[in-house]
Enzyme design. Structure first.
Site, PDB file in Angstrom:
ATOM      1  N   ARG A 223      95.142   6.435 -15.946  1.00 12.14           N
ATOM      2  CA  ARG A 223      96.097   7.460 -16.408  1.00 12.14           C
ATOM      3  C   ARG A 223      97.216   6.753 -17.168  1.00 12.14           C
ATOM      4  O   ARG A 223      98.068   6.114 -16.570  1.00 12.14           O
ATOM      5  CB  ARG A 223      96.711   8.193 -15.209  1.00 12.14           C
ATOM      6  N   CYS A 315     130.533  14.148 -29.867  1.00 13.45           N
ATOM      7  CA  CYS A 315     130.798  15.564 -29.592  1.00 13.45           C
ATOM      8  C   CYS A 315     129.479  16.249 -29.218  1.00 13.45           C
ATOM      9  O   CYS A 315     128.441  15.618 -29.158  1.00 13.45           O
ATOM     10  CB  CYS A 315     131.388  16.240 -30.823  1.00 13.45           C
ATOM     11  N   MET A 316     129.538  17.550 -29.010  1.00 17.48           N
ATOM     12  CA  MET A 316     128.340  18.284 -28.601  1.00 17.48           C
ATOM     13  C   MET A 316     127.253  18.249 -29.690  1.00 17.48           C
ATOM     14  O   MET A 316     126.061  18.094 -29.387  1.00 17.48           O
ATOM     15  CB  MET A 316     128.695  19.733 -28.274  1.00 17.48           C
TER      16      MET A 316
HETATM   17  N1  PMH Z   1     100.104   8.826 -13.016  1.00 14.07           N
HETATM   18  C1  PMH Z   1     101.104   9.413 -12.346  1.00 14.07           C
HETATM   19  C2  PMH Z   1     100.800  10.092 -11.039  1.00 14.07           C
HETATM   20  C3  PMH Z   1     102.406   9.389 -12.845  1.00 14.07           C
HETATM   21  O1  PMH Z   1     103.384   9.979 -12.144  1.00 14.07           O
HETATM   22  C4  PMH Z   1     102.645   8.716 -14.069  1.00 14.07           C
HETATM   23  C5  PMH Z   1     104.016   8.586 -14.668  1.00 14.07           C
HETATM   24  C6  PMH Z   1     101.575   8.121 -14.743  1.00 14.07           C
HETATM   25  C7  PMH Z   1     100.318   8.192 -14.177  1.00 14.07           C
HETATM   26  C8  PMH Z   1     101.726   7.388 -16.044  1.00 14.07           C
HETATM   27  O2  PMH Z   1     102.542   6.291 -15.893  1.00 14.07           O
HETATM   28  P1  PMH Z   1     102.956   5.362 -17.151  1.00 14.07           P
HETATM   29  O3  PMH Z   1     103.765   6.245 -18.041  1.00 14.07           O
HETATM   30  O4  PMH Z   1     103.736   4.277 -16.548  1.00 14.07           O
HETATM   31  O5  PMH Z   1     101.689   4.956 -17.774  1.00 14.07           O
HETATM   32  N2  PMH Z   1     105.043   9.082 -13.900  1.00 14.07           N
HETATM   33  C9  PMH Z   1     106.356   8.782 -14.019  1.00 14.07           C
HETATM   34  C10 PMH Z   1     107.313   9.296 -13.166  1.00 14.07           C
HETATM   35  O6  PMH Z   1     107.039  10.125 -12.201  1.00 14.07           O
HETATM   36  N3  PMH Z   1     108.495   8.810 -13.465  1.00 14.07           N
HETATM   37  O7  PMH Z   1     108.350   7.995 -14.496  1.00 14.07           O
HETATM   38  C11 PMH Z   1     107.028   7.948 -14.864  1.00 14.07           C
END
Ligand code: PMH
Length: 387
Positions: A223, A315-316
């Site tokens: 992932r 600013c905004m």
């Molecule tokens: N899988 C899960 C369950 C995740 O939460 C994330 C990223 C990824 C894969 C992908 O991670 P990467 O971007 O490092 O490849 N999640 C998050 C998070 O919850 N906060 O920062 C990144």
């Protein structure tokens, strides 16, 4: 209402889909096995880049499926015409599972109780795809007990309401070069997978960092989020990257007013900046409501190939910069990206904001239109593809 495809302000994000494609191809080459499927993590509107255009380009570049945080994000992709496998990584309500099954969206499951509740909502033949999430040490979502895991598998396989599509875990420290904790999590995950009666098609544990650093964490799927967007998961990892990542996200604006101020003139709210001598000041139409936060006061931007500082309070909707000399309205300002020999990276902005690079594209608000570039041409604006 139709999504807006025209915009009338001089501030925009450019999403370079050619860089995204190159990053994905390099990651796939690095994985070096057709047995390992790549899921592109496109949660949070593709880390602020735009979910549908990024998902489409990622699929064209050879990713197998997509991962998002919430059911809403998965449905948004389906409604955008995406037909590839989609996995929701976060918790979904048991009462919403029928919707997931109707849209053929795979959900994450981490308790027997949820399965029992979800079963009430599903037709006998629904075949809702579920991935069991194991908590091997992240302490976020996931089943911890092997006994419950076994009961979950039995429950899922006892009828046709569910299909066991996957099992996975998430690492807490994959971006650190000390592997002790990662190894412990990996061992625990292998142990949990081994108690299943039958292995599901997708077994996965790797985020970008683990994908790039540890092939033994690949199992049958990975992932990948941050690396696909061309950003390194941590400073530490910069020294061990197997190839160069290319940043996908740039942020531009244009000078909308320039003038020569006299010595002693004050700039912006609170009059915190005072010109010491005659000085050309430019007004840039981006501010904290765009996610260009007040803490970026003093940050440099690039104008005509030169770095110049933001002066006075942000600013905004606007901020002011000190110009190298006389300049006209309409001149391009690069807030993130390259201009000539100069570059302001997302990492530089993250450092200034004392945070991680992940946060930066996420906090540039949807008020800033995203323009999609492919093969050097504009192919879409703000989550809408033009063709
Ligand atoms: N899988 C899960 C369950 C995740 O939460 C994330 C990223 C990824 C894969 C992908 O991670 P990467 O971007 O490092 O490849 N999640 C998050 C998070 O919850 N906060 O920062 C990144």
């Amino acid at each position: 209402m139709e999504a807006q495809t025209q915009f009338y302000r001089d501030t925009w994000v450019e999403i370079d889909l050619d860089c995204l494609t190159e990053n994905i191809q390099n990651i796939k080459r690095h994985i070096a096995s057709d047995e390992v499927k790549m899921f592109a993590v496109v949660k949070a509107n593709a880390y602020g880049h735009g979910d549908v255009p990024v998902a489409r380009a990622a699929l064209e570049a050879g990713v197998h499926g997509l991962a998002v945080a919430f059911l809403d994000e998965a449905i948004s992709l389906r409604k955008g015409g995406i037909e590839a496998p989609i996995l929701v990584l976060g918790a979904s309500r048991a009462e919403d599972v029928k919707l997931a099954s109707d849209f053929d969206i795979a959900l994450t499951n981490f308790s027997l109780e949820w399965l029992e509740e979800a079963a009430e909502e599903l037709d006998e033949e629904a075949g809702l795809k579920v991935h069991i999430k194991c908590d091997t040490g992240m302490g976020r979502l996931g089943v911890r007990s092997v006994e419950e895991l076994k009961e979950m598998e039995t429950f899922i396989r006892s009828g046709r309401k569910f299909q066991l599509d996957g099992i996975y875990t998430h690492f807490a420290t994959a971006d650190e070069l000390d592997d002790t904790y990662l190894e412990a999590q990996l061992g625990r995950f292998e142990e949990m997978v081994s108690v299943l009666n039958e292995r599901p098609p997708y077994i996965h544990s790797s985020n970008s960092a683990a994908t790039l650093r540890k092939s033994k964490t690949h199992f049958t799927a990975v992932r990948v989020g941050i690396a696909m967007y061309g950003l390194t998961p941590s400073e530490e990892m910069k020294s061990v990257l197997p190839f160069q990542l290319k940043e996908v996200f740039s942020l531009y604006s244009r000078l909308v007013h320039t003038k020569e101020q006299q010595a002693g003139d004050k700039i912006s709210y609170g009059s915190t900046y005072e010109t010491k001598e005659k000085e050309w000041i430019g007004t840039v139409p981006i501010g904290y409501a765009d996610g260009w936060l007040r803490k970026l006061q003093g940050q440099e931007v690039i104008v005509a190939g030169e770095r110049v500082p933001i002066v006075g309070r942000i600013c905004m909707d606007q901020c002011m910069i000190s110009l190298p000399g006389p300049m006209k309205s309409g001149e391009r300002v690069t807030l993130i990206g390259k201009d000539g020999h100069e570059k302001v990276s997302i990492d530089e902005i993250a450092e200034k904001l004392e945070t991680i690079n992940y946060e930066i594209p996420c906090i540039i608000s949807p008020r800033v239109p995203r323009i999609y570039i492919k093969n050097g041409k504009t192919i879409g604006v703000s989550n809408r593809l033009l063709s």
